[in-house]
Design an enzyme around this catalytic site. Sequence first.
Site, short mmCIF file in Angstrom:
data_model
loop_
_atom_site.label_atom_id
_atom_site.label_comp_id
_atom_site.label_asym_id
_atom_site.label_seq_id
_atom_site.Cartn_x
_atom_site.Cartn_y
_atom_site.Cartn_z
N ALA A 1 0.83 -1.21 0.00
CA ALA A 1 0.00 0.00 0.00
C ALA A 1 0.86 1.26 0.00
CB ALA A 1 -0.94 0.00 1.20
N THR A 2 2.05 1.19 0.58
CA THR A 2 2.94 2.36 0.55
C THR A 2 3.23 2.75 -0.89
OG1 THR A 2 3.94 1.77 2.67
CG2 THR A 2 5.21 3.24 1.24
N ASN B 1 -6.04 3.16 10.66
CA ASN B 1 -5.31 2.00 11.17
C ASN B 1 -5.14 2.01 12.69
OD1 ASN B 1 -3.67 4.18 9.94
ND2 ASN B 1 -2.01 3.19 11.03
N GLN C 1 -6.67 -0.93 5.39
CA GLN C 1 -7.32 -1.57 6.54
C GLN C 1 -8.77 -1.95 6.23
OE1 GLN C 1 -5.96 -2.44 9.40
NE2 GLN C 1 -3.99 -1.40 9.26
N SER D 1 -3.21 -3.65 0.51
CA SER D 1 -1.99 -4.31 0.94
C SER D 1 -2.30 -5.74 1.37
CB SER D 1 -1.40 -3.53 2.11
OG SER D 1 -0.33 -4.26 2.68
N ALA D 2 -1.64 -6.71 0.76
CA ALA D 2 -1.97 -8.12 1.00
C ALA D 2 -1.77 -8.55 2.45
CB ALA D 2 -1.15 -9.02 0.08
N HIS D 3 -0.72 -8.01 3.10
CA HIS D 3 -0.41 -8.54 4.45
C HIS D 3 -1.40 -8.08 5.51
CE1 HIS D 3 1.67 -5.15 6.64
NE2 HIS D 3 1.92 -4.71 5.41
N THR E 1 9.52 -7.27 -13.02
CA THR E 1 9.03 -8.63 -13.20
C THR E 1 7.97 -8.96 -12.15
OG1 THR E 1 11.15 -9.32 -14.10
CG2 THR E 1 9.72 -11.07 -13.26
N CYS F 1 4.41 1.89 13.31
CA CYS F 1 5.38 2.83 12.72
C CYS F 1 5.83 3.88 13.74
CB CYS F 1 4.78 3.55 11.52
SG CYS F 1 3.70 2.52 10.56
C1 LIG Z 1 -0.36 -0.95 6.53
C2 LIG Z 1 -0.86 0.30 5.95
C3 LIG Z 1 -0.20 0.93 4.90
C4 LIG Z 1 1.12 0.43 4.35
O1 LIG Z 1 0.98 -0.76 3.66
P1 LIG Z 1 2.28 -1.61 3.26
O2 LIG Z 1 1.76 -2.64 2.33
O3 LIG Z 1 2.80 -2.19 4.53
O4 LIG Z 1 3.23 -0.68 2.60
C5 LIG Z 1 -0.75 2.08 4.38
N1 LIG Z 1 -1.88 2.59 4.86
C6 LIG Z 1 -2.56 2.01 5.87
C7 LIG Z 1 -3.82 2.61 6.36
C8 LIG Z 1 -2.06 0.86 6.47
O5 LIG Z 1 -2.71 0.30 7.49
#
Ligand SMILES: *Cc1c(COP(=O)(O)O)cnc(C)c1O
Length: 378
Positions: free
Chosen positions: A74-75, A152, A180, A200-202, A238, A321
């Site tokens: 997401a960054t 978040n 989120q 963001s997948a994680h 890639t 963070c």
């Molecule tokens: C975790 C998060 C991000 C960053 O996502 P990454 O995939 O870890 O770079 C950005 N915005 C919000 C609101 C998040 O919770």
Amino acid sequence: MTPIYLDYAATTPVDPQVAEAMAACLTLDGNFANPASRSHRFGWMAEEAVESARGQLATALHCDSREIVWTSGATEANNLAIKGVSAGKLKGHIITSTIEHKAVLDVCAYLQQQGYRVTYLQPQASGVINVEQVEQAIEEDTFLVSLMYVNNELGSINPIPAIAQLCQAKNILLHVDAAQALGKVEINLERDAIDLLSISAHKFYGPKGMGALYVRRGVKVSAQIHGGGHERGMRSGTLPTHQIVGLGLAAQIATQQFTQEEARLSALKQMLIDGLMPIGGVCINGDNTVANITNISFADVDGESLLLSLHDLAVSSGSACNSATMAPSYVLKAIGLDDELAHASIRFSMGRFTTENDINQAVASVTTAVQRLRAMTA
Ligand SMILES: *Cc1c(COP(=O)(O)O)cnc(C)c1O
């Protein structure tokens, strides 16, 4: 003893089914090839897996597969969205909020250095940005609104469908950081006129280092990473088949389980709140929140001592963070908490593997810790 994991908003473990699908895309006997290899069967198979995952994500978001751009998270998606649409504007005005993730705030600060103007909206005490606030901030040359779907730290949900209607009527682009949100609120890009959306997948049981940006058809985004022209020129590099396959399956599972998980987690959240309230001096931060996040302040205790005495719980004070710096959370300060109370706040974030037993144990542990710390200073 392993601590109880209540930090799902920081990251989630990969779903075992997802891990298995990913592992099948790494080795010679699996789908390991470069999806851009057009000259052999290995490449075609990898490409097929990538496109199938694109379809899974598009279905989850109610959009077209061709509107998905793979990124490293997401960054990167936020960077691509905000810098990518700004590049075409030479100067102008952007609206965002003070409680966005750093991946939006720092991009906006960078653009200010380049001569763009940015308005940072202050949230309500609930942690929500109202549509009226956005409307009042619009200027003649406003070309972009960037707001998160779900905060978040607080879990507060912004009225994105209404903000999307406003932006559409005013002919202003809307970017939504939905990191989120996937699996926690219903994201519907067919219903809502959102132009750009980051995920963001994680955050939904997929791998770290993988994400995507939704780019509505017709929206012009300038590439920030140049190279082989992958992803229709918007993001070269890639494609990591295993990461993409993991994201696609994780998105499918998260949206399929949404209704059921929301009900289950809402019940757990209520259990947590009911359990902690009797301690006294307890305040819930944020309102209109998602089921999985509860942010709570404890009056008359030292925040650092509290966190240290909760060694059997994996929780966050503020977001991951900013806990490194031990500065009070800028999100909690923005909704009116003083430094002391901000420090004495805990974000409990639950997920797919959280049980009633976990919550009971968390309640017992926090109760003991707060009572002990208060007795010491009394
Ligand atoms: C975790 C998060 C991000 C960053 O996502 P990454 O995939 O870890 O770079 C950005 N915005 C919000 C609101 C998040 O919770």
